[in-house]
Design a protein around this motif. Structure first.
Motif, PDB file in Angstrom:
ATOM      1  N   VAL A  23      26.486  53.914 -18.670  1.00 18.94           N
ATOM      2  CA  VAL A  23      26.371  53.072 -17.478  1.00 18.94           C
ATOM      3  C   VAL A  23      27.058  53.776 -16.317  1.00 18.94           C
ATOM      4  O   VAL A  23      28.265  54.046 -16.358  1.00 18.94           O
ATOM      5  N   THR A  24      26.290  54.084 -15.288  1.00 21.36           N
ATOM      6  CA  THR A  24      26.810  54.809 -14.131  1.00 21.36           C
ATOM      7  C   THR A  24      28.010  54.083 -13.531  1.00 21.36           C
ATOM      8  O   THR A  24      27.959  52.884 -13.281  1.00 21.36           O
ATOM      9  N   GLY A  25      29.087  54.816 -13.323  1.00 17.29           N
ATOM     10  CA  GLY A  25      30.276  54.272 -12.681  1.00 17.29           C
ATOM     11  C   GLY A  25      31.346  53.772 -13.632  1.00 17.29           C
ATOM     12  O   GLY A  25      32.503  53.665 -13.245  1.00 17.29           O
ATOM     13  N   LEU A  26      30.989  53.431 -14.867  1.00 22.24           N
ATOM     14  CA  LEU A  26      31.999  52.975 -15.822  1.00 22.24           C
ATOM     15  C   LEU A  26      32.715  54.164 -16.442  1.00 22.24           C
ATOM     16  O   LEU A  26      32.111  55.192 -16.724  1.00 22.24           O
ATOM     17  N   ARG A  27      34.016  53.990 -16.648  1.00 27.32           N
ATOM     18  CA  ARG A  27      34.801  54.968 -17.407  1.00 27.32           C
ATOM     19  C   ARG A  27      35.344  54.248 -18.628  1.00 27.32           C
ATOM     20  O   ARG A  27      35.816  53.116 -18.528  1.00 27.32           O
ATOM     21  N   VAL A  28      35.266  54.885 -19.779  1.00 26.16           N
ATOM     22  CA  VAL A  28      35.672  54.260 -21.034  1.00 26.16           C
ATOM     23  C   VAL A  28      36.670  55.162 -21.739  1.00 26.16           C
ATOM     24  O   VAL A  28      36.449  56.368 -21.865  1.00 26.16           O
ATOM     25  N   GLY A  29      37.774  54.563 -22.190  1.00 23.97           N
ATOM     26  CA  GLY A  29      38.765  55.307 -22.957  1.00 23.97           C
ATOM     27  C   GLY A  29      39.140  54.536 -24.208  1.00 23.97           C
ATOM     28  O   GLY A  29      39.033  53.311 -24.254  1.00 23.97           O
ATOM     29  N   HIS A  30      39.555  55.256 -25.224  1.00 25.41           N
ATOM     30  CA  HIS A  30      39.934  54.615 -26.483  1.00 25.41           C
ATOM     31  C   HIS A  30      41.053  55.406 -27.144  1.00 25.41           C
ATOM     32  O   HIS A  30      41.103  56.631 -27.053  1.00 25.41           O
ATOM     33  N   ASP A  49      35.331  51.585  -8.222  1.00 22.60           N
ATOM     34  CA  ASP A  49      36.380  51.102  -7.321  1.00 22.60           C
ATOM     35  C   ASP A  49      36.136  49.706  -6.765  1.00 22.60           C
ATOM     36  O   ASP A  49      37.084  48.960  -6.527  1.00 22.60           O
ATOM     37  N   ASP A  50      34.877  49.305  -6.547  1.00 21.32           N
ATOM     38  CA  ASP A  50      34.609  47.976  -5.996  1.00 21.32           C
ATOM     39  C   ASP A  50      34.518  46.898  -7.073  1.00 21.32           C
ATOM     40  O   ASP A  50      34.247  45.743  -6.779  1.00 21.32           O
ATOM     41  N   GLY A  51      34.762  47.248  -8.343  1.00 24.24           N
ATOM     42  CA  GLY A  51      34.771  46.282  -9.432  1.00 24.24           C
ATOM     43  C   GLY A  51      33.376  45.942  -9.918  1.00 24.24           C
ATOM     44  O   GLY A  51      32.375  46.432  -9.394  1.00 24.24           O
ATOM     45  N   VAL A  52      33.323  45.101 -10.941  1.00 25.94           N
ATOM     46  CA  VAL A  52      32.055  44.634 -11.507  1.00 25.94           C
ATOM     47  C   VAL A  52      32.168  43.152 -11.828  1.00 25.94           C
ATOM     48  O   VAL A  52      33.256  42.627 -12.043  1.00 25.94           O
ATOM     49  N   ARG A  79      35.071  39.632  -9.248  1.00 24.53           N
ATOM     50  CA  ARG A  79      34.907  40.970  -9.833  1.00 24.53           C
ATOM     51  C   ARG A  79      36.162  41.348 -10.602  1.00 24.53           C
ATOM     52  O   ARG A  79      37.247  40.881 -10.291  1.00 24.53           O
ATOM     53  N   VAL A  80      35.982  42.202 -11.594  1.00 23.84           N
ATOM     54  CA  VAL A  80      37.121  42.722 -12.349  1.00 23.84           C
ATOM     55  C   VAL A  80      37.205  44.225 -12.135  1.00 23.84           C
ATOM     56  O   VAL A  80      36.213  44.873 -11.821  1.00 23.84           O
ATOM     57  N   ASN A  81      38.412  44.758 -12.309  1.00 22.93           N
ATOM     58  CA  ASN A  81      38.624  46.194 -12.155  1.00 22.93           C
ATOM     59  C   ASN A  81      38.571  46.941 -13.481  1.00 22.93           C
ATOM     60  O   ASN A  81      38.279  48.133 -13.517  1.00 22.93           O
ATOM     61  N   ALA A  82      38.886  46.243 -14.561  1.00 26.95           N
ATOM     62  CA  ALA A  82      38.842  46.851 -15.893  1.00 26.95           C
ATOM     63  C   ALA A  82      38.842  45.736 -16.924  1.00 26.95           C
ATOM     64  O   ALA A  82      39.162  44.582 -16.615  1.00 26.95           O
ATOM     65  N   ILE A  83      38.502  46.095 -18.151  1.00 21.28           N
ATOM     66  CA  ILE A  83      38.573  45.183 -19.293  1.00 21.28           C
ATOM     67  C   ILE A  83      39.276  45.933 -20.412  1.00 21.28           C
ATOM     68  O   ILE A  83      38.982  47.109 -20.660  1.00 21.28           O
ATOM     69  N   VAL A  84      40.215  45.252 -21.074  1.00 23.15           N
ATOM     70  CA  VAL A  84      40.959  45.853 -22.181  1.00 23.15           C
ATOM     71  C   VAL A  84      40.650  45.070 -23.453  1.00 23.15           C
ATOM     72  O   VAL A  84      40.775  43.845 -23.478  1.00 23.15           O
ATOM     73  N   LEU A  85      40.241  45.781 -24.501  1.00 22.24           N
ATOM     74  CA  LEU A  85      39.988  45.193 -25.815  1.00 22.24           C
ATOM     75  C   LEU A  85      40.908  45.894 -26.799  1.00 22.24           C
ATOM     76  O   LEU A  85      40.810  47.114 -26.972  1.00 22.24           O
ATOM     77  N   ASP A 105      48.486  51.678  -8.708  1.00 23.80           N
ATOM     78  CA  ASP A 105      48.874  52.966  -8.116  1.00 23.80           C
ATOM     79  C   ASP A 105      47.715  53.593  -7.350  1.00 23.80           C
ATOM     80  O   ASP A 105      47.923  54.312  -6.374  1.00 23.80           O
ATOM     81  N   ASP A 106      46.476  53.310  -7.796  1.00 20.65           N
ATOM     82  CA  ASP A 106      45.285  53.830  -7.119  1.00 20.65           C
ATOM     83  C   ASP A 106      44.833  52.934  -5.965  1.00 20.65           C
ATOM     84  O   ASP A 106      43.814  53.199  -5.333  1.00 20.65           O
ATOM     85  N   GLY A 107      45.569  51.835  -5.708  1.00 18.44           N
ATOM     86  CA  GLY A 107      45.233  50.936  -4.605  1.00 18.44           C
ATOM     87  C   GLY A 107      44.052  50.026  -4.883  1.00 18.44           C
ATOM     88  O   GLY A 107      43.413  49.535  -3.955  1.00 18.44           O
ATOM     89  N   LEU A 108      43.761  49.779  -6.163  1.00 21.06           N
ATOM     90  CA  LEU A 108      42.614  48.948  -6.525  1.00 21.06           C
ATOM     91  C   LEU A 108      43.062  47.553  -6.929  1.00 21.06           C
ATOM     92  O   LEU A 108      44.151  47.368  -7.451  1.00 21.06           O
ATOM     93  N   GLY A 109      42.217  46.558  -6.691  1.00 20.39           N
ATOM     94  CA  GLY A 109      42.517  45.198  -7.108  1.00 20.39           C
ATOM     95  C   GLY A 109      42.154  44.176  -6.050  1.00 20.39           C
ATOM     96  O   GLY A 109      41.587  44.492  -5.000  1.00 20.39           O
ATOM     97  N   TRP A 110      42.497  42.934  -6.347  1.00 22.74           N
ATOM     98  CA  TRP A 110      42.232  41.806  -5.465  1.00 22.74           C
ATOM     99  C   TRP A 110      43.204  41.860  -4.293  1.00 22.74           C
ATOM    100  O   TRP A 110      44.410  41.959  -4.497  1.00 22.74           O
ATOM    101  N   PRO A 111      42.711  41.795  -3.048  1.00 19.01           N
ATOM    102  CA  PRO A 111      43.619  41.864  -1.895  1.00 19.01           C
ATOM    103  C   PRO A 111      44.503  40.620  -1.797  1.00 19.01           C
ATOM    104  O   PRO A 111      44.071  39.514  -2.105  1.00 19.01           O
ATOM    105  N   THR A 112      45.731  40.820  -1.386  1.00 20.51           N
ATOM    106  CA  THR A 112      46.665  39.713  -1.184  1.00 20.51           C
ATOM    107  C   THR A 112      46.916  39.540   0.308  1.00 20.51           C
ATOM    108  O   THR A 112      46.382  40.287   1.127  1.00 20.51           O
ATOM    109  N   ALA A 113      47.759  38.572   0.660  1.00 18.98           N
ATOM    110  CA  ALA A 113      48.080  38.334   2.068  1.00 18.98           C
ATOM    111  C   ALA A 113      48.876  39.497   2.661  1.00 18.98           C
ATOM    112  O   ALA A 113      48.860  39.716   3.870  1.00 18.98           O
TER     113      ALA A 113
END
Length: 131
Positions: A23-30, A49-52, A79-85, A105-113
């Motif tokens: 799937v284009t754009g997804l990164r998977v690690g295990h 970066d813009d989530g899914v 949207r979510v930035n990652a999923i952990v199983l 650290d990469d500046g990703l996530g839901w914006p706050t005030a």
């Protein structure tokens, strides 16, 4: 007999590995821990970066989840930035903290005030694999 309303939807061919990494754009690690006394692991799926958009169906008599309530479409987060199983029973939920820290650290996530501050959205689920 009536005519179909539209052409059937074409079924896409599987990618080279027929897995999430196609799937284009997804990164998977295990990572697996399987030395004597251990048989557990964790898989992380990181979104672009813009989530899914994500959803969840929690089942079973003793589910272990974190932030999966955010996936309800009635909630603010869309949207979510990652999923952990992970394995490790309830201890495995802590793996999401490391993923959140790296995304923050990469500046990703839901914006706050607070300008420039973001909270990574990382729903996670675990399974009991402690023997």
């Amino acid at each position: 007999m009536s005519e179909p309303l539209s052409d059937p939807v074409p079924v896409p061919a599987p990618g080279p590995t027929n897995s999430l990494v196609d799937v284009t754009g997804l990164r998977v690690g295990h990572c697996t821990r399987d030395e004597p006394g251990w048989l557990t692991g964790v898989t992380v799926v990181v979104a672009p970066d813009d989530g899914v958009v994500a959803g969840v169906d929690v089942r079973g008599g003793g589910p272990g989840t974190r932030e999966t309530d955010l996936l309800d479409p009635r909630n603010l987060v869309d949207r979510v930035n990652a999923i952990v199983l992970g394995g490790g029973s309830a201890f495995g939920l802590a793996a999401a903290e490391g993923v959140m820290a790296a995304l923050a650290d990469d500046g990703l996530g839901w914006p706050t005030a607070e300008p420039g501050q973001r909270v990574p959205i990382v729903p996670s689920a675990i399974r009991f694999d402690l023997g």
